[in-house]
Design a protein around this motif. Structure first.
Motif, PDB file in Angstrom:
ATOM      1  N   ARG A   8      39.581  30.030  46.189  1.00 55.15           N
ATOM      2  CA  ARG A   8      39.099  31.307  46.742  1.00 55.15           C
ATOM      3  C   ARG A   8      39.645  32.500  45.963  1.00 55.15           C
ATOM      4  O   ARG A   8      38.951  33.498  45.770  1.00 55.15           O
ATOM      5  CB  ARG A   8      39.486  31.443  48.216  1.00 55.15           C
ATOM      6  N   VAL A   9      40.908  32.406  45.547  1.00 57.73           N
ATOM      7  CA  VAL A   9      41.490  33.491  44.745  1.00 57.73           C
ATOM      8  C   VAL A   9      40.661  33.707  43.488  1.00 57.73           C
ATOM      9  O   VAL A   9      40.326  34.840  43.128  1.00 57.73           O
ATOM     10  CB  VAL A   9      42.965  33.184  44.387  1.00 57.73           C
ATOM     11  N   GLN A  10      40.309  32.617  42.821  1.00 56.55           N
ATOM     12  CA  GLN A  10      39.512  32.728  41.601  1.00 56.55           C
ATOM     13  C   GLN A  10      38.134  33.309  41.904  1.00 56.55           C
ATOM     14  O   GLN A  10      37.636  34.186  41.178  1.00 56.55           O
ATOM     15  CB  GLN A  10      39.370  31.365  40.930  1.00 56.55           C
ATOM     16  N   ARG A  11      37.518  32.867  42.997  1.00 59.13           N
ATOM     17  CA  ARG A  11      36.179  33.343  43.322  1.00 59.13           C
ATOM     18  C   ARG A  11      36.186  34.827  43.690  1.00 59.13           C
ATOM     19  O   ARG A  11      35.303  35.585  43.281  1.00 59.13           O
ATOM     20  CB  ARG A  11      35.610  32.517  44.480  1.00 59.13           C
ATOM     21  N   LEU A  12      37.197  35.255  44.439  1.00 61.43           N
ATOM     22  CA  LEU A  12      37.236  36.639  44.913  1.00 61.43           C
ATOM     23  C   LEU A  12      37.653  37.625  43.827  1.00 61.43           C
ATOM     24  O   LEU A  12      37.260  38.790  43.856  1.00 61.43           O
ATOM     25  CB  LEU A  12      38.187  36.763  46.110  1.00 61.43           C
ATOM     26  N   TYR A  38      50.482  39.539  38.467  1.00 54.81           N
ATOM     27  CA  TYR A  38      49.163  38.893  38.469  1.00 54.81           C
ATOM     28  C   TYR A  38      48.375  39.285  39.720  1.00 54.81           C
ATOM     29  O   TYR A  38      47.188  39.629  39.642  1.00 54.81           O
ATOM     30  CB  TYR A  38      49.344  37.376  38.398  1.00 54.81           C
ATOM     31  N   LEU A  39      49.022  39.239  40.892  1.00 52.91           N
ATOM     32  CA  LEU A  39      48.330  39.585  42.127  1.00 52.91           C
ATOM     33  C   LEU A  39      47.875  41.036  42.121  1.00 52.91           C
ATOM     34  O   LEU A  39      46.750  41.355  42.534  1.00 52.91           O
ATOM     35  CB  LEU A  39      49.238  39.325  43.331  1.00 52.91           C
ATOM     36  N   GLN A  40      48.743  41.934  41.642  1.00 46.35           N
ATOM     37  CA  GLN A  40      48.373  43.351  41.588  1.00 46.35           C
ATOM     38  C   GLN A  40      47.171  43.567  40.676  1.00 46.35           C
ATOM     39  O   GLN A  40      46.229  44.283  41.043  1.00 46.35           O
ATOM     40  CB  GLN A  40      49.556  44.182  41.091  1.00 46.35           C
ATOM     41  N   ASP A  41      47.182  42.938  39.512  1.00 47.07           N
ATOM     42  CA  ASP A  41      46.077  43.101  38.562  1.00 47.07           C
ATOM     43  C   ASP A  41      44.796  42.447  39.078  1.00 47.07           C
ATOM     44  O   ASP A  41      43.702  42.996  38.919  1.00 47.07           O
ATOM     45  CB  ASP A  41      46.454  42.483  37.213  1.00 47.07           C
ATOM     46  N   ALA A  42      44.924  41.269  39.701  1.00 47.67           N
ATOM     47  CA  ALA A  42      43.744  40.519  40.133  1.00 47.67           C
ATOM     48  C   ALA A  42      43.053  41.184  41.324  1.00 47.67           C
ATOM     49  O   ALA A  42      41.823  41.292  41.355  1.00 47.67           O
ATOM     50  CB  ALA A  42      44.135  39.083  40.485  1.00 47.67           C
TER      51      ALA A  42
END
Length: 405
Positions: free
Chosen positions: A55-59, A118-122
């Motif tokens: 889901r992380v990749q999809r979102l 990574y989370l901030q950028d994604a």
């Protein structure tokens, strides 16, 4: 609801002393390897499964971070709810921190910051980073002035990880606590009895009252109203906390209190410990320089530490090693490569060859030395570019008008 929610004193620190492992915010040790399945059961969190990673990749449209792909971040609380809200168009903010007890960070300290970036950028969300200089003053017997100095030095290493200044606020407790932040601390403190805080953290009659009063300080960055210059009028903004699993007791307490004072429970995504060079019976420690590789270490120092201290799963003789292969379950060089070697195919090749005995320990340590040296030297170059003025800018109390862009 988490299976131990509402029973937050489930794992008393003093009760762990007779167990095979002790895991709390101040101590991580084990008679053998850390049993993470046992921790999940004891703490009441959930294992991070592939459906959430997908889901992380999809979102986000980004491939999962290596720490997600390889299970470095392996447990969570309500991460699915964060993704549900994000999918509905609701934003959230990130909160992580650092207790500044040493001049420089070691590799284990870098792990949550690398992942948080990574989370901030994604997800394109704001981030608050707490420097608990007050905590280390009380636990490490440092002076206030030394704790504050170390906080600024550590801030330089954190900034060198590449955080976006338009979306990031770094604060030290000595400088920032007060006002709305302190009001939330008092709200939390009124909801947690002395018996409960002793049950969660294992405080004894020998601990000074500063330690007993500290947990609300680490709890309230989970609440957006603690940062009125950032989140005014956004009291229902959700918070996601990337951290190592030893910090879970603080946030079990926080999640118990949050609904009672009008906030969402913070969500957590939690990592394994980065093991000491000597083996997986504990985490890399800033207080034991032989257990740790620092971001200030030279290539020669890294090589010497890896060769001298990194526990090997290789066999006693070359003949036996060629016959049986390495024990990858205990081999620290392979564990470290699992954290920091980006190339999945190369990692699998090394594990296959080493596990079959066709590759020797010295070869694997040589590869690890190269990977770590390149990473540390890259960090050192970034850190050298961080000025005091940049630290002041990241720590300035200011609005972040583009924090959700």
């Amino acid at each position: 609801m988490d299976k131990n929610e509402g029973k937050i004193e489930v794992l008393r620190v003093e009760e762990q002393e007779d167990q095979d492992q002790v895991v709390n915010p101040w101590q991580v040790s084990s008679k053998g390897k850390i049993d993470y399945d046992k921790l999940i059961d004891q703490f009441g969190c959930q294992r991070l499964d592939t459906s959430l990673i997908d889901r992380v990749q999809r979102l986000t449209g980004r491939p999962p971070h290596v720490f997600l792909r390889r299970g470095v971040f392996f447990a969570h609380r309500d991460f699915g709810e964060i993704l549900d809200a994000y999918e509905r168009g609701e934003k959230f903010y990130l909160y992580t921190g650092r207790g500044p007890s040493s001049e420089a960070l070691h590799l284990g300290h870098l792990v949550p910051f690398m992942f948080t970036k990574y989370l901030q950028d994604a997800f394109k969300v704001p981030l608050v980073i707490q420097l608990t200089d007050d905590e280390k003053c009380m636990w490490k017997n440092l002076s206030i002035e030394e704790s504050q100095r170390l906080a600024r030095e550590n801030a330089k290493d954190i900034i060198a990880c590449g955080f976006d200044i338009t979306k990031t606020f770094i604060f030290s407790d000595f400088d920032y606590v007060g006002g709305a932040f302190y009001k939330n601390m008092v709200k939390v403190a009124k909801c947690v009895t002395y018996n409960k805080v002793v049950g969660i953290f294992g405080f004894t009659g020998e601990d000074h009252i500063g330690k007993v009063s500290f947990p609300p300080v680490q709890a309230v960055p989970s609440f957006p109203s603690s940062f009125p210059h950032l989140f005014s009028g956004k009291d229902h903004l959700r918070c996601l906390i990337p951290c190592a699993i030893d910090q879970d007791p603080y946030f079990r307490m926080t999640r118990d209190v949050a609904p009672r004072i009008g906030y969402h429970k913070p969500a957590l995504i939690e990592s394994l410990f980065f093991p000491a060079l000597q083996g997986e019976t504990g985490k890399m420690s800033a207080s034991d320089t032989s257990s740790a590789i620092y971001v200030t270490d030279s290539g020669k120092v890294i090589k010497d530490k890896v060769n001298k201290y990194a526990f090997s799963g290789g066999r006693e003789t070359i003949e036996l090693h060629r016959k049986l292969g390495a024990n990858l379950e205990v081999d620290i060089p392979v564990k470290y490569l699992s954290f920091f070697l980006d190339d999945d195919a190369e990692l699998e090749r090394i594990k296959k060859e080493y596990g079959a005995g066709r590759m020797l320990t010295g070869e694997v340590k040589q590869i690890l030395t190269r990977v770590l040296t390149e990473m540390v030297e890259r960090h050192q170059r970034a850190r050298a570019a961080v000025t005091d003025e940049m630290v002041d800018a990241f720590m300035a109390v200011r609005p972040l008008p583009h924090m959700f862009n």
